[in-house]
Enzyme design. Structure first.
Site, short mmCIF file in Angstrom:
data_model
loop_
_atom_site.label_atom_id
_atom_site.label_comp_id
_atom_site.label_asym_id
_atom_site.label_seq_id
_atom_site.Cartn_x
_atom_site.Cartn_y
_atom_site.Cartn_z
NE ARG A 225 -4.27 -1.34 0.04
CZ ARG A 225 -4.41 -2.40 -0.76
NH1 ARG A 225 -3.44 -2.77 -1.56
NH2 ARG A 225 -5.54 -3.08 -0.76
CD GLU B 72 -3.30 3.60 -4.81
OE1 GLU B 72 -4.44 3.13 -5.03
OE2 GLU B 72 -2.32 2.89 -4.52
CG HIS C 127 -3.93 -0.34 -6.32
ND1 HIS C 127 -4.19 0.24 -5.10
CD2 HIS C 127 -4.03 -1.67 -6.11
CE1 HIS C 127 -4.45 -0.70 -4.21
NE2 HIS C 127 -4.35 -1.87 -4.80
C1 MLT Z 1 -6.58 -5.91 -2.94
O1 MLT Z 1 -6.35 -5.49 -1.79
O2 MLT Z 1 -7.24 -6.93 -3.13
C2 MLT Z 1 -5.99 -5.20 -4.11
O3 MLT Z 1 -5.34 -4.07 -3.73
C3 MLT Z 1 -6.94 -5.01 -5.25
C4 MLT Z 1 -7.93 -3.91 -5.09
O4 MLT Z 1 -8.78 -3.95 -4.25
O5 MLT Z 1 -7.89 -2.97 -5.86
#
Ligand code: MLT
Length: 324
Positions: free
Chosen positions: A232, A262, A281
């Site tokens: 993150r 983001e 992401h």
């Molecule tokens: C997640 O935590 O599963 C990933 O970051 C994918 C998302 O939710 O965009």
């Protein structure tokens, strides 16, 4: 059921939910819009890019279920949801492989200058002599957060002939044995930082990992090393990273799929650096994975409607008060 789909999920899943339920879709809405959208909703399906805060939850008297179509829990107030009697489930399994694969895409992009070479070639250049880079094989890859995703990255790295080190928050002999069987030597964070040629981040974002990679960690990284953040944005102090990449003597480059800020229109402070690779992401965005996640979301919602969610939900999907 009255459902809010608050993030983009697989189109077939949206179709299935819309066929059987009263669905409102509004992707990545800010808090002031979410509080309006959630008022009469019983279920919210969401991913990263939207924040299900305590304030949002307080505007949802009918809410019974939050479905995180993925794994991260940093954008939902689990404690507040639990206090309000709202069940939180997630679908973490299918996103591990695509995130691990993208980690390798970014590693290769960094060391072999793939994105830079592409940009230069499109501009009419042929800078073959300037675009050399190190092999991955024979180097040390360190994983901060050798869990579901990190351990896959480690197993892939070991298969590529890399020495692999990993650390986890709660180490024990069982974890050490299972990591060792994937070719990963369990050690501590400091060893991972100081001995790795490639430091890959796969930890969840919480109060323990916020700015886990700060100026002091960056200064302790091995000379000539690379950083890859798949965790993150908040795990890395990006101001310190910019400083380390421009003025420091340890880091050669960095790749980030996740960012402190983001979203559409947001410009990364790192964007001007040629030794940085940035992606929006997209770790979990493999079609196959999103299809599986979407199918599971539909199953979970159906089970909730029939009142048998607890029978269907797997231990790693059930979110308890403490985010894992
Ligand atoms: C997640 O935590 O599963 C990933 O970051 C994918 C998302 O939710 O965009």
């Amino acid at each position: 059921m009255k459902i809010l789909i608050a993030s983009s999920i697989d189109p077939s899943a949206i179709e299935a939910l819309e066929r059987d339920h009263d669905v409102v879709r509004a992707f990545n809405a800010p808090e002031e819009r979410l509080v309006e959208l959630i008022r009469d909703r019983e279920v919210v399906v969401f991913r990263s890019g939207v924040t299900v805060s305590a304030a949002v939850l307080d505007h949802a008297p009918n809410l019974t279920l939050l479905v995180r179509a993925g794994s991260g829990l940093d954008n939902v107030d689990v404690a507040h949801a639990t206090d309000r009697g709202v069940q939180v489930v997630r679908v973490p399994g299918s996103s591990a492989q695509p995130v691990a694969e993208l980690t390798f895409a970014l590693l290769l992009s960094l060391v072999r200058n793939v994105t830079l070479a592409d940009r230069l070639l499109r501009d009419g250049h042929w800078p073959k002599a300037d675009l050399g880079g190190p092999l991955l094989a024979g180097k040390t890859l360190g994983i901060a957060g050798a869990g579901r995703i990190g351990s896959r990255v480690g197993a892939m790295a070991a298969a590529w002939g890399m020495r692999v080190l990993g650390c986890v928050a709660d180490a024990n002999p069982g974890v050490a044995t299972s990591l060792a069987s994937a070719g990963i030597a369990l050690t501590d964070f400091d060893t991972v930082v100081t001995e790795s040629d490639f430091l890959c981040l796969h930890v969840p974002l919480d109060e323990r990992t916020q700015h886990m990679v700060d100026a002091s960690v960056l200064a302790r990284m091995k000379r000539g090393s690379f950083l890859v953040n798949m965790a993150r944005g908040g795990v890395v102090d990006e101001e310190a990273l910019l400083e380390a990449l421009t003025k420091g003597r340890t880091l050669l480059g960095a790749a980030l799929d996740v960012h402190e800020k983001e979203g559409e229109g947001v410009m990364s402070p790192l964007r001007a650096l040629p030794n940085v690779v940035l992606t929006p992401h997209i770790g979990a965005m493999a079609w196959d994975a999103q299809r599986l996640i979407g199918e599971r979301v539909v199953e979970l919602v159906r089970a909730a409607e029939r009142g048998c969610l607890d029978e269907l939900v797997q231990p790693d999907e059930q979110v308890r008060q403490v985010a894992q």
